[in-house]
Design an enzyme around this catalytic site. Structure first.
Site, PDB file in Angstrom:
ATOM      1  N   LYS B  79     -36.425 -20.386   3.921  1.00  0.00           N
ATOM      2  CA  LYS B  79     -37.408 -20.823   4.918  1.00  0.00           C
ATOM      3  C   LYS B  79     -37.150 -20.111   6.243  1.00  0.00           C
ATOM      4  O   LYS B  79     -35.990 -19.893   6.614  1.00  0.00           O
ATOM      5  CB  LYS B  79     -37.302 -22.346   5.084  1.00  0.00           C
ATOM      6  N   SER B 154     -43.406 -29.275   5.935  1.00  0.00           N
ATOM      7  CA  SER B 154     -43.488 -27.969   6.571  1.00  0.00           C
ATOM      8  C   SER B 154     -42.959 -26.818   5.710  1.00  0.00           C
ATOM      9  O   SER B 154     -43.322 -25.674   5.962  1.00  0.00           O
ATOM     10  CB  SER B 154     -42.737 -27.991   7.896  1.00  0.00           C
ATOM     11  N   SER B 178     -40.260 -32.647   4.758  1.00  0.00           N
ATOM     12  CA  SER B 178     -40.674 -31.238   4.702  1.00  0.00           C
ATOM     13  C   SER B 178     -40.200 -30.446   3.495  1.00  0.00           C
ATOM     14  O   SER B 178     -40.666 -29.334   3.273  1.00  0.00           O
ATOM     15  CB  SER B 178     -40.245 -30.514   5.980  1.00  0.00           C
TER      16      SER B 178
END
Lengths: 95, 487
Positions: B79, B154, B178
């Protein structure tokens, strides 16, 4: 809690941001909706409850006091928007 | 067999058995990314040359016996809020668009130590603030199951990349859901570890009392394998803790005989879609069939989780994000003539609207006159939420519930109404507030054939227990084996 334009502008100032007029109007409504919802928390009885901090008992975390970082000045300064003679450049702050 | 359809552990085994080379595997993924990521936008940055050079180096290390991890040679996506030395780490924000960290996050160092190959950096909501990946400054990620839908957020890129077979495993971060919510929306598995189980050194901070890094993968076994690579105390993160040595065999055992599972009644109440509810009830039946006892119990505090979460998260976010000043790193507005102007213009031009909203909300709940009524009240609610989990775990080995009230919404539906987006986090945020671990796995499909996810919530530092329960479920079902193209 009632949100108005002055409060939004005050929050902009605290956060060091500036919204356009259009964003400001939208934010007034969005923050109002969100805070009205957040206010449901008032229904929860928290009398005599201690505020929580950390999830688990961790306190006074120590590590050995020895230098581990090497000279990375140039690597760090590579990300500086403005740099001169190995230093960050900032606008004049003292008259 | 198609490399990109294999699990991470299968790839690792094939490399060890010399059925394929690390370079072949890496090239397979790089070409899949090149050919199909245009349709999804999972990656912000692809490290093509570095990954290939690394692949050769890892192959040598495996051949010489230096890399012995079951995941040695396996590619991984990271990420874009986890620092990677020499590789841009943007948080999908304009303010960090040119930021190249001079160091690796501890988890990245551990990936390298295990002989893994980093493919690139994955798209996300800006600074992890959002539940759809639509707040990304680099553009939305499309859900591989239906490209008109969001992947969740997210960690939307991290979940979509696994679903689209553009990485066998990825690292995400979970502050209020997330990892779990995008895993659920994309039909993949994801683990939010216990607060403190994984070092956050090098994770760009959103809400420090809630943030946690964890793995996403095709199944729970791969999550267990990647978790065992990244977990453990780190001197550089004072909140990381010694935990009982993680036992991979126990985590993948799958036995459910005699286990007690509780379902919070308030996780099946108002707002949940009928398809999601039916899938959770069916999952409960599956567990009963495996020998577990499952019962529903009241947990009324659920109602207050979202207000408490958004107060705490935004308060911490506005403090954490005060470091972006246009001076040390990141975007700096040109043509400013004094220091205050530099701060204001750099931040106003660099941050997106959702980030600004949370900065304002955070400043509000911390400001003089409101601190007690909001921030302090939320910390008291946090105490009660922790107590509710503590009480539940007196009776149950683990809890079961949906990850989100619905499946993935269409792109554009959530952005116009931030409150509506926040309400979708109702089942996930409490877990972060309590600091406990939670494992999300696929458990069905809705009438539009979009994936439904469930979560198994465990006691602190009992990742092995919920991973094992997930493995047990996946041994008995095949939801995790479905992939978008075959649907």
């Amino acid at each position: 809690m009632q949100i108005d334009k002055n409060l939004v502008m005050y929050l902009e100032k605290l956060g060091r941001i500036e919204l356009s007029e259009e964003q400001r109007t939208a934010s007034e409504k969005d923050l109002q909706d969100i805070l009205t919802y957040i206010d449901t928390l008032n229904e929860l009885n928290t009398d005599g409850v201690e505020p929580a901090s950390h999830s688990f008992p961790v306190a006074n975390v120590m590590r050995a006091d020895c230098v581990t970082n090497s000279d990375r000045r140039d690597a760090v300064l590579q990300n500086a928007p403005r740099e001169k003679d190995g230093c960050f450049v900032v606008p004049k702050t003292v008259e | 067999m198609d490399i990109c359809s294999m699990s991470a552990l299968e790839i690792g085994a094939a490399i060890r058995e010399k059925k394929m080379t690390v370079r072949e595997v890496t090239e397979g993924y790089l070409s899949a990314i090149e050919n199909t990521d245009g349709a999804y936008h999972c990656y912000n940055t692809v490290c093509k040359e570095a990954a290939l050079a690394r692949a050769d180096e890892v192959q040598k290390g495996i051949d010489e016996g230096r890399y012995t991890s079951p995941l040695a040679g396996v590619p991984v996506g990271v990420k874009d809020n986890i620092c990677t030395k020499g590789v841009p780490t943007t948080c999908s924000s304009k303010i960090l668009e040119n930021f190249v960290p001079p160091y690796d996050a501890t988890v990245v160092k551990r990936l390298y130590d295990a002989g893994m190959v980093v493919l690139g950096k994955l798209n996300m909501d800006e600074f992890a603030m959002g539940s759809t990946t639509e707040t990304s400054a680099t553009g939305v990620t499309h859900n591989p199951w239906n490209t008109d839908c969001v992947p969740g957020g997210s960690s939307g890129g991290a979940a979509a990349a696994v679903a689209a077979k553009l990485a066998p495993v990825t690292l995400g971060s979970d502050t209020g859901g997330s990892i779990r919510q995008p895993a659920s929306f994309c039909g993949v598995s994801g683990l939010k570890p216990t607060y403190g189980a994984v070092s956050r050194y090098g994770l760009v901070a959103y809400a420090s009392s809630l943030d946690q890094i964890g793995p996403l993968a095709h199944d729970a076994k791969d999550c267990a394998a990647l978790f065992s690579v990244i977990e453990g105390k780190d001197e550089k993160d004072g909140t990381s803790m010694e935990n009982p040595k993680f036992d991979f065999a126990a985590a993948t055992n799958g036995g459910m005989q005699g286990k007690k599972i509780g379902i919070p009644a308030d996780y099946l109440g108002e707002g949940i879609s009928t398809d999601v509810k039916a899938a959770i009830e069916a999952a409960a039946e599956t567990y009963r069939g495996l020998g577990a006892e499952v019962e529903i119990f009241p947990m009324p505090i659920v109602k207050y989780a979202i207000p408490a979460y958004y107060i705490i998260a935004c308060a911490e976010a506005c403090s954490n994000l005060s470091r972006y000043d246009g001076i040390k790193y990141g975007y700096s507005s040109p043509n400013t003539d004094n220091l205050l102007d530099t701060y204001i213009k750099s931040r106003s031009e660099g941050f997106g609207m959702e980030v600004k909203r949370r900065i304002m909300l955070g400043n509000f709940v911390l400001s003089s006159g409101y601190y007690d009524a909001y921030y302090n009240k939320a910390l008291k609610a946090k105490k009660l939420i922790q107590q509710a989990f503590f009480d539940a775990f007196e009776k149950y080995d683990m809890l079961l519930g949906p990850v989100a009230p619905t499946t993935a919404p269409k792109i554009g539906e959530s952005l116009s109404d931030p409150l509506k987006m926040y309400l979708g986090d109702i089942y996930t945020v409490m877990i972060n507030i309590a600091g406990v671990p939670s494992m999300a796995i696929p458990c069905g499909f809705d009438r539009e054939n979009m994936p439904i996810g469930m979560q198994l919530i465990g006691k602190p530092f009992c990742e092995a227990e919920i991973l094992s329960a997930a493995v047990g479920f996946q041994n008995a079902t095949d939801f995790h084996k479905k992939s978008p193209k075959e649907s």
